[in-house]
Scaffold this motif. Structure first.
Motif: not given
Length: 167
Positions: A73-77, A122-133, A135-143
């Protein structure tokens, strides 16, 4: 005080950090020597082994999670990696677990299954967050937000179930 301030304070005392992290595998080595050779003698030390596993795994899992976050996420070298805070806890965890596994199988250590389940979560949450990051999917929804939370928890339960079936 921020997390960066804590890391800088700990990094300013590398000898103390090294001593604290090396105390856990050293204790595991000594417990292996003192616990005896028969199954009954080793069985008496299972709670000591459980304590050592948690003392090694909490900083190790935190370091693994921190590394994944910094690199994905931070792209640290990798050249900017703080070896004392990002690598040594992982090596300590691996060394301690190897020493303990020589003497006692992990299935007999109390609470070890919960630790592996926590690591899976932890691995599942990090994987989901990485996938969301990525794909750059941003949705405005009424859900309603509650439906999104329920869907996220259901997805985590599905990942946990699939992980337990695979391994």
């Amino acid at each position: 005080m921020t997390l960066r301030d804590v890391f800088e304070a700990v990094s300013s005392q590398p000898a103390l950090l090294f001593v604290l992290l090396m105390a856990v595998p050293t204790a595991a080595f000594l417990v292996n020597l003192w616990s005896g050779e028969t199954a009954e003698e080793i069985w008496k030390w299972r709670y000591v082994y459980a304590t050592l596993v948690y003392l090694a795994c909490i900083p190790g899992v935190f370091a693994v999670t921190l590394n994944i976050y910094l690199f994905l996420f931070e792209r640290q070298s990798i050249w900017e990696m703080n070896l004392g805070l990002q690598a040594l806890p992982i090596l300590t965890m691996a060394g301690t677990l190897l020493l303990i596994r020589r003497k006692m199988p992990f299935k007999y250590i109390p609470g070890f299954g919960k630790l592996s389940g926590f690591l899976t979560l932890i691995a599942a949450v990090m994987g989901i967050l990485w996938f969301i990051d990525r794909t750059r999917i941003y949705a405005i929804t009424y859900i309603p937000f509650m439906y999104i939370v329920v869907g996220f928890v259901a997805l985590l339960l599905l990942i946990r179930f699939a992980w337990s079936r695979i391994f």
